[in-house]
Design a protein around this motif. Structure first.
Motif, PDB file in Angstrom:
ATOM      1  N   MET A   1      46.121  45.003  53.382  1.00  0.00           N
ATOM      2  CA  MET A   1      45.017  44.119  53.133  1.00  0.00           C
ATOM      3  C   MET A   1      45.255  42.947  52.005  1.00  0.00           C
ATOM      4  SD  MET A   1      41.220  44.602  53.880  1.00  0.00           S
ATOM      5  CE  MET A   1      40.063  42.979  53.990  1.00  0.00           C
ATOM      6  N   ILE A   2      46.194  43.472  51.337  1.00  0.00           N
ATOM      7  CA  ILE A   2      46.238  42.484  49.969  1.00  0.00           C
ATOM      8  C   ILE A   2      47.718  41.503  50.260  1.00  0.00           C
ATOM      9  CG2 ILE A   2      47.011  42.568  47.655  1.00  0.00           C
ATOM     10  CD1 ILE A   2      45.441  44.976  47.435  1.00  0.00           C
ATOM     11  N   ALA A   3      47.108  40.174  49.948  1.00  0.00           N
ATOM     12  CA  ALA A   3      48.373  39.250  50.198  1.00  0.00           C
ATOM     13  C   ALA A   3      48.821  38.713  48.765  1.00  0.00           C
ATOM     14  CB  ALA A   3      48.024  38.263  50.862  1.00  0.00           C
ATOM     15  N   THR A   4      50.067  38.704  48.501  1.00  0.00           N
ATOM     16  CA  THR A   4      50.402  38.273  47.256  1.00  0.00           C
ATOM     17  C   THR A   4      51.005  36.791  47.232  1.00  0.00           C
ATOM     18  OG1 THR A   4      51.405  40.353  46.769  1.00  0.00           O
ATOM     19  CG2 THR A   4      51.872  38.816  45.256  1.00  0.00           C
ATOM     20  N   THR A   5      50.482  35.871  46.479  1.00  0.00           N
ATOM     21  CA  THR A   5      51.061  34.595  46.456  1.00  0.00           C
ATOM     22  C   THR A   5      51.746  34.462  45.105  1.00  0.00           C
ATOM     23  OG1 THR A   5      49.109  33.477  45.197  1.00  0.00           O
ATOM     24  CG2 THR A   5      48.886  33.787  47.578  1.00  0.00           C
ATOM     25  N   GLU A   6      52.272  33.084  44.908  1.00  0.00           N
ATOM     26  CA  GLU A   6      53.277  33.016  43.477  1.00  0.00           C
ATOM     27  C   GLU A   6      52.223  33.296  42.586  1.00  0.00           C
ATOM     28  OE1 GLU A   6      54.324  31.064  47.301  1.00  0.00           O
ATOM     29  OE2 GLU A   6      53.354  30.159  45.850  1.00  0.00           O
ATOM     30  N   LEU A   7      51.090  32.861  42.583  1.00  0.00           N
ATOM     31  CA  LEU A   7      50.269  32.819  41.527  1.00  0.00           C
ATOM     32  C   LEU A   7      49.673  34.038  41.044  1.00  0.00           C
ATOM     33  CD1 LEU A   7      49.190  29.102  41.997  1.00  0.00           C
ATOM     34  CD2 LEU A   7      50.761  29.701  40.130  1.00  0.00           C
ATOM     35  N   THR A   8      48.613  34.482  41.833  1.00  0.00           N
ATOM     36  CA  THR A   8      47.813  35.529  41.427  1.00  0.00           C
ATOM     37  C   THR A   8      47.497  36.269  42.778  1.00  0.00           C
ATOM     38  OG1 THR A   8      46.139  33.769  41.869  1.00  0.00           O
ATOM     39  CG2 THR A   8      46.064  34.904  39.783  1.00  0.00           C
ATOM     40  N   ASP A  12      42.517  39.046  51.388  1.00  0.00           N
ATOM     41  CA  ASP A  12      42.134  38.511  52.577  1.00  0.00           C
ATOM     42  C   ASP A  12      40.599  38.930  52.700  1.00  0.00           C
ATOM     43  OD1 ASP A  12      44.503  36.831  53.226  1.00  0.00           O
ATOM     44  OD2 ASP A  12      45.213  38.909  54.193  1.00  0.00           O
ATOM     45  N   VAL A  13      39.796  37.925  52.804  1.00  0.00           N
ATOM     46  CA  VAL A  13      38.399  38.649  53.276  1.00  0.00           C
ATOM     47  C   VAL A  13      38.386  38.457  54.811  1.00  0.00           C
ATOM     48  CG1 VAL A  13      36.124  38.212  52.815  1.00  0.00           C
ATOM     49  CG2 VAL A  13      37.651  37.649  50.813  1.00  0.00           C
ATOM     50  N   PHE A  14      38.562  36.996  55.255  1.00  0.00           N
ATOM     51  CA  PHE A  14      38.267  36.787  56.406  1.00  0.00           C
ATOM     52  C   PHE A  14      38.995  35.517  57.164  1.00  0.00           C
ATOM     53  CE2 PHE A  14      35.810  35.204  60.194  1.00  0.00           C
ATOM     54  CZ  PHE A  14      35.825  36.554  60.963  1.00  0.00           C
ATOM     55  N   SER A  15      39.491  35.467  58.146  1.00  0.00           N
ATOM     56  CA  SER A  15      40.118  34.247  58.643  1.00  0.00           C
ATOM     57  C   SER A  15      39.968  34.225  60.089  1.00  0.00           C
ATOM     58  CB  SER A  15      41.700  34.324  58.229  1.00  0.00           C
ATOM     59  OG  SER A  15      42.231  35.565  58.981  1.00  0.00           O
ATOM     60  N   THR A  16      40.077  32.979  60.304  1.00  0.00           N
ATOM     61  CA  THR A  16      39.974  32.478  62.026  1.00  0.00           C
ATOM     62  C   THR A  16      41.133  31.783  62.220  1.00  0.00           C
ATOM     63  OG1 THR A  16      38.510  30.470  61.529  1.00  0.00           O
ATOM     64  CG2 THR A  16      37.395  32.388  61.725  1.00  0.00           C
ATOM     65  N   LYS A  17      41.124  31.183  63.455  1.00  0.00           N
ATOM     66  CA  LYS A  17      42.407  30.090  63.846  1.00  0.00           C
ATOM     67  C   LYS A  17      42.189  29.006  62.785  1.00  0.00           C
ATOM     68  CE  LYS A  17      43.009  31.531  68.329  1.00  0.00           C
ATOM     69  NZ  LYS A  17      42.252  31.266  69.842  1.00  0.00           N
ATOM     70  N   THR A  18      41.235  28.518  62.312  1.00  0.00           N
ATOM     71  CA  THR A  18      40.963  27.296  61.687  1.00  0.00           C
ATOM     72  C   THR A  18      40.936  27.413  59.970  1.00  0.00           C
ATOM     73  OG1 THR A  18      38.586  27.354  61.942  1.00  0.00           O
ATOM     74  CG2 THR A  18      39.932  26.064  63.531  1.00  0.00           C
ATOM     75  N   GLN A  23      39.868  36.509  48.377  1.00  0.00           N
ATOM     76  CA  GLN A  23      38.857  36.839  47.088  1.00  0.00           C
ATOM     77  C   GLN A  23      39.969  36.986  45.833  1.00  0.00           C
ATOM     78  OE1 GLN A  23      35.548  39.238  47.123  1.00  0.00           O
ATOM     79  NE2 GLN A  23      36.135  40.365  45.465  1.00  0.00           N
ATOM     80  N   CYS A  24      39.545  36.460  44.624  1.00  0.00           N
ATOM     81  CA  CYS A  24      40.513  36.770  43.441  1.00  0.00           C
ATOM     82  C   CYS A  24      39.573  37.433  42.649  1.00  0.00           C
ATOM     83  CB  CYS A  24      40.841  35.318  42.915  1.00  0.00           C
ATOM     84  SG  CYS A  24      41.748  35.735  41.520  1.00  0.00           S
ATOM     85  N   VAL A 102      30.026  38.769  56.191  1.00  0.00           N
ATOM     86  CA  VAL A 102      29.927  40.386  57.057  1.00  0.00           C
ATOM     87  C   VAL A 102      30.775  41.287  56.299  1.00  0.00           C
ATOM     88  CG1 VAL A 102      30.393  41.452  58.842  1.00  0.00           C
ATOM     89  CG2 VAL A 102      28.901  39.574  59.451  1.00  0.00           C
ATOM     90  N   MET A 103      32.124  40.614  56.166  1.00  0.00           N
ATOM     91  CA  MET A 103      33.159  41.539  55.305  1.00  0.00           C
ATOM     92  C   MET A 103      32.628  41.596  53.917  1.00  0.00           C
ATOM     93  SD  MET A 103      35.129  42.135  57.495  1.00  0.00           S
ATOM     94  CE  MET A 103      36.385  42.869  56.704  1.00  0.00           C
ATOM     95  N   LEU A 104      32.212  40.838  53.333  1.00  0.00           N
ATOM     96  CA  LEU A 104      31.602  41.040  51.977  1.00  0.00           C
ATOM     97  C   LEU A 104      30.487  42.074  51.910  1.00  0.00           C
ATOM     98  CD1 LEU A 104      31.620  37.351  50.238  1.00  0.00           C
ATOM     99  CD2 LEU A 104      33.441  39.338  49.781  1.00  0.00           C
ATOM    100  N   GLU A 105      29.630  42.007  52.704  1.00  0.00           N
ATOM    101  CA  GLU A 105      28.515  43.231  52.919  1.00  0.00           C
ATOM    102  C   GLU A 105      29.239  44.317  53.205  1.00  0.00           C
ATOM    103  OE1 GLU A 105      24.739  44.579  52.958  1.00  0.00           O
ATOM    104  OE2 GLU A 105      25.397  42.409  52.667  1.00  0.00           O
ATOM    105  N   LEU A 106      30.259  44.280  54.174  1.00  0.00           N
ATOM    106  CA  LEU A 106      30.798  45.649  54.475  1.00  0.00           C
ATOM    107  C   LEU A 106      31.645  46.271  53.080  1.00  0.00           C
ATOM    108  CD1 LEU A 106      31.236  46.833  57.032  1.00  0.00           C
ATOM    109  CD2 LEU A 106      33.654  45.870  57.343  1.00  0.00           C
ATOM    110  N   ASN A 107      32.251  45.443  52.372  1.00  0.00           N
ATOM    111  CA  ASN A 107      32.942  45.903  51.144  1.00  0.00           C
ATOM    112  C   ASN A 107      31.754  46.643  49.937  1.00  0.00           C
ATOM    113  OD1 ASN A 107      35.237  45.678  49.174  1.00  0.00           O
ATOM    114  ND2 ASN A 107      34.085  44.175  48.139  1.00  0.00           N
TER     115      ASN A 107
END
Ligand SMILES: [Fe+2]
Ligand SMILES: [Fe+2]
Lengths: 119, 176
Positions: A1-8, A12-18, A23-24, A102-107
């Motif tokens: 579930m952890i995505a690494t970008t160049e910086l930090t 991923d908390v939640f995503s949709t098509k748009t 969270q950092c 909802v995801m934050l609540e679950l967390n």
């Protein structure tokens, strides 16, 4: 579930098509990727964003037959970002935020359980 | 992933919203009592007026207790808007009837917050609310006792003058 970008390290908390919300942990903030930009929100501003979006009466806007453009400006006090959104975008942003919370609540529940089990 | 919402605030956003609603309710109570103090004073019921002034002060104190608790727990306390306060009453008795109604509605809303806390297992807010539950016992007792005076003394003759005098002496001291 952890995505690494160049910086930090962003989670991923939640995503949709748009759009997507990350969270950092290090910066204790969230990044909202929506409407062509990535905006950073601290705890207070993130809750203000939710409040502002949830307060928009979408149904009323749909039924509104006046000629003014269906554009909503979301401005958050003491926050650098401002969104100028169409009705469709508002619906998308609301969906994104609802899923996020909802995801934050679950967390939160997971943290709660882990902590009480370790006692 | 860290639980950032929890790090920032001890209370959930639902509890925070309910507590802010209660802040408003206490502010409303304070304003209602102040209007009652004015009506009683204008109509010659000086002891009752004094009684309602004291009640108004107490409600303001309750409001601040909720307000500071929200802030202390990391929440956002919202200063409430209070409008539509009834300024005129049809009778001396009606004032006390409405005072009791107001206290009953406050008791109910505190019970409602308590129920929500139980569901979330928010024992900390429950403990905070215990003081208010006990306070409501006293508040309802006093409001009910005032109405009882109308029954036992009666409003005829110098009845209202007597009732007013006794309202000033209502006290609740239970050791329980
Ligand atoms: Fe109160
Ligand atoms: Fe009260």
């Amino acid at each position: 579930m952890i995505a690494t970008t160049e910086l930090t390290l962003w989670t991923d908390v939640f995503s949709t098509k748009t759009g997507a919300v990350y969270q950092c942990d290090a910066e204790r903030c969230w990044y909202v990727d929506f409407a062509g930009k990535v905006a950073r929100f601290d705890h207070r501003n993130f809750l203000k964003l939710r409040k502002a979006v949830y307060a928009i009466d979408i149904e009323e806007k749909l039924l509104n037959t006046t000629t003014d453009p269906d554009v909503e400006i979301i401005f958050i006090c003491a926050c650098d970002h401002c969104y100028v959104l169409s009705l469709a975008q508002i619906i998308n942003l609301k969906e994104l935020l609802e899923g996020t919370f909802v995801m934050l609540e679950l967390n939160h529940i997971i943290h709660d359980r882990l902590f009480s089990n370790s006692l | 992933m860290k639980d950032l919402l929890r790090i920032k605030s001890l209370i959930s956003s639902d509890i925070e919203a309910l507590l802010n609603q209660q802040v408003k309710k206490e502010a409303l109570s304070s304003s209602i009592y102040l209007a009652m103090a004015s009506w009683c004073n204008r109509n010659g019921y000086d002891f009752s007026s004094e009684y309602f002034f004291k009640q108004a002060d107490e409600e303001r104190h309750h409001q601040l207790k909720f307000y500071k608790y929200i802030l202390d727990m990391g929440g956002n306390a919202v200063s409430p808007e209070v409008t539509g306060i009834k300024q005129e009453f049809n009778s001396f008795r009606e004032v006390f009837e409405e005072a009791l109604d107001q206290e009953i509605s406050v008791t109910n809303s505190i019970k409602n917050i308590y129920a929500r806390c139980m569901k979330e297992q928010d024992f900390i807010t429950m403990e905070f609310l215990n003081w208010f539950l006990k306070e409501q016992r006293e508040e309802e007792y006093k409001a009910r006792r005032a109405l009882e005076l109308f029954e036992v003394i009666g409003e005829e003759g110098t009845g209202r003058w007597q009732i007013d005098k006794h309202v000033g002496q209502i006290k609740y001291d239970s050791e329980a």
